[in-house]
Design a protein around this motif. Sequence first.
Motif, mmCIF file in Angstrom:
data_model
loop_
_atom_site.group_PDB
_atom_site.id
_atom_site.type_symbol
_atom_site.label_atom_id
_atom_site.label_comp_id
_atom_site.label_asym_id
_atom_site.label_seq_id
_atom_site.Cartn_x
_atom_site.Cartn_y
_atom_site.Cartn_z
ATOM 1 N N THR A 1 42.187 25.923 34.816
ATOM 2 C CA THR A 1 42.495 27.023 33.796
ATOM 3 C C THR A 1 42.391 28.316 34.545
ATOM 4 O O THR A 1 41.407 28.373 35.410
ATOM 5 N N SER A 2 43.082 29.381 34.296
ATOM 6 C CA SER A 2 42.881 30.629 34.921
ATOM 7 C C SER A 2 43.420 31.761 33.736
ATOM 8 O O SER A 2 44.135 31.587 33.084
ATOM 9 N N ASP A 3 42.663 32.860 33.995
ATOM 10 C CA ASP A 3 43.427 34.059 33.558
ATOM 11 C C ASP A 3 44.640 34.771 33.972
ATOM 12 O O ASP A 3 45.308 35.535 33.398
ATOM 13 N N LYS A 4 45.166 34.147 34.923
ATOM 14 C CA LYS A 4 46.297 34.813 35.691
ATOM 15 C C LYS A 4 47.119 33.494 36.444
ATOM 16 O O LYS A 4 46.304 32.696 36.696
ATOM 17 N N ALA A 5 48.319 34.026 36.577
ATOM 18 C CA ALA A 5 49.159 33.077 37.596
ATOM 19 C C ALA A 5 48.895 32.885 38.872
ATOM 20 O O ALA A 5 48.255 33.979 39.348
ATOM 21 N N PRO A 6 49.161 31.959 39.584
ATOM 22 C CA PRO A 6 48.573 31.920 40.991
ATOM 23 C C PRO A 6 49.236 33.103 41.964
ATOM 24 O O PRO A 6 48.745 33.581 42.565
ATOM 25 N N VAL A 7 50.571 33.798 41.321
ATOM 26 C CA VAL A 7 51.109 34.636 42.117
ATOM 27 C C VAL A 7 50.280 35.906 42.089
ATOM 28 O O VAL A 7 50.246 36.965 42.804
ATOM 29 N N ASP A 8 49.232 35.826 40.880
ATOM 30 C CA ASP A 8 48.663 37.174 40.837
ATOM 31 C C ASP A 8 47.311 37.086 41.182
ATOM 32 O O ASP A 8 46.560 38.259 41.052
ATOM 33 N N MET A 9 46.830 36.083 41.600
ATOM 34 C CA MET A 9 45.367 35.700 42.094
ATOM 35 C C MET A 9 45.266 36.409 43.184
ATOM 36 O O MET A 9 46.011 36.555 44.262
#
Length: 475
Positions: free
Chosen positions: A275-283
Motif C-alpha cells: 500500500t502507498s499514499d501515491k502511485a508508483p509514477v509519483d514516488m
Amino acid sequence: MSKTALSVWKNCLSFIEDNIQPQAYKTWFEPIQPVKLTDNALSIQVPSKFFYEWLEEHYVKLLKVALTKELGDTAKLLYIIKMENTYGNKQPFTEKIPSANRTAVQPQEVDVPLKNKSPELKNPFVIPGIRNVKIESQLNPNYNFENFLEGDSNRLARSAGLAVANKPGGTAFNPLLIFGGVGLGKTHLAHAIGVDIKDKYPEKTVLYISAEKFIQQYTDAVRKNNRNDFIHFYQIIDILIIDDVQFFSGKAGTQDVFFHIFNHLHQNGKQIILTSDKAPVDMQDIEQRLLSRFKWGLSAELQHPDFETRVAILQNKLFRDGVEIPNDIVEYVAKNIKSNVRELEGAIVSLIAQSSFNKKEITLDLAKQIVEKFVKNTKREISIDYIQKVVSDYFQMDVDTLQSKTRKRHIVQARQLAMFFAKKFTKASLASIGSQIGKRDHATVLHACKTVDNLAHTDKQFKKYVEDLQKKLTL
C-alpha cells in the motif's frame, strides 16, 4: 599465455554480459571477485549465501556455458562465500561450496545449511512484534471484506483484492499495489485480503508489516550482522503485505534488501501486496529498478467515496454497532463529511457518544453541532473540484471552459495552474488529476507542473497568479 583466475573470469563476464539484461548483469555479476584458478577449477567470491543461491537458481546454465568455453568440459566452479558471524566467533569466516551439477568438494569446517529444510517455519532472529517460533500474521480480523463496502471509488481495488485472496500468487495482480489518500481504506483492504487468504489457505504463511517496522527490523539486522538471516526470513513468507511502502523513500539499504526479497518471492509464485499514499509514477527517491517491479502487477487507486457509498458505510457501521439513527441524520452527516472514511466514521461515533453521555436524543440539530465542530477541528482537505472552481473563478471562466480541448493561451495556463495546485494540495495520482481535469493523461499533468514552475520563476505576472491562487486555496 597462461590463464589466470582474473583473465578467465573477465572472458566469462564478456560472454555473460552479452546474454542478460544490463541491470541483471550489474546486480548479480559485477560484485563477484575471481579468487584463484587451480586444476581447472575457478574459485569466485560472492557477497552472501543468498547471492550464491540466486546465481545457482537463475544463472547456473549461463555460468556453465561461459566457463566451459574458457576451460573446457572438465571445468569446475567453486564459490567462496563471505558470511556473517552467527556463532559467536569474532572472526569472519568463509565457506567453499561447489557449483551445482559439478564434482563435489568437502566444505570447510563450518557447514551452514543454505536452505531452510525444516517444515516448521522458524524465525531465525528476533523481530519486534513477531514471535520467535511461529510466525504470526499480524492481521486484524476486524478488517475484512464484509465491512469493506464496495462503491465506484474502490471497485477496482476491491475486486482485485478478492481475486488475489482466491488465488494468491496465481493472478496477474502480483504485486498488488493499493494507493490513495489518508483514511480511504488502504490498510483495511490489505488486511481483508490477508484475512481471507488465511481462511481459505490456512497452511500458507501470511505476514502483514508496516514499512516503518520493516525498516526498523532491517536496521537492527545490519547492526547485529544478521542481514542474510533477515533476507532468508522474508523469503519463507507466502503472502507478504507491506503497508505504506512510500516510507522506503530515500532508504537505499532497505530498498536494496527489499529488491532481493521481492525478486525471490515473485520468482517463486508468492504473493506481494503493497500500500502507498501515491502511485508508483509519483514516488520520489525510490530506485527505478524497484519502481519498475511495483508496476509489474496492478496499481489500484482508492478514491474519495461518493455520497451513496458514504451513506452505505455509515449504515453498515450503525448496523454492526447495533445503533439506530434516522436516515435524514445519516444522510446529513454523509453529505457534509466528504474527505475520507475514517473521518466519516469518526463523526458518527462522536454523535453517538454525545447522545449517550449527555442523555440527549439524536436529532438533526445535534448532528449539525457535531459535524460543524468536527469539520472545524479537522484539517480541510482541498479537493480537485474545489481547485478547478477557484482557478476558473479567478480567471473569470467556467469549469467546462477550463477542461475544454481549446489551446487558447490563457485557458491552457489556467488548466496548467489547476493541475499544479491539484498535485500540490491533494494526494491524487497524476493520472487521477489528469482524468478529472479534462480527461488528460499523467504526462500532461507532469508537463503542466514543470511549466508552472518555470513560468513562476521567469514571468512576474504569472508569479502573481500563483501567489494569488495559493492564498485563495489556503484561506
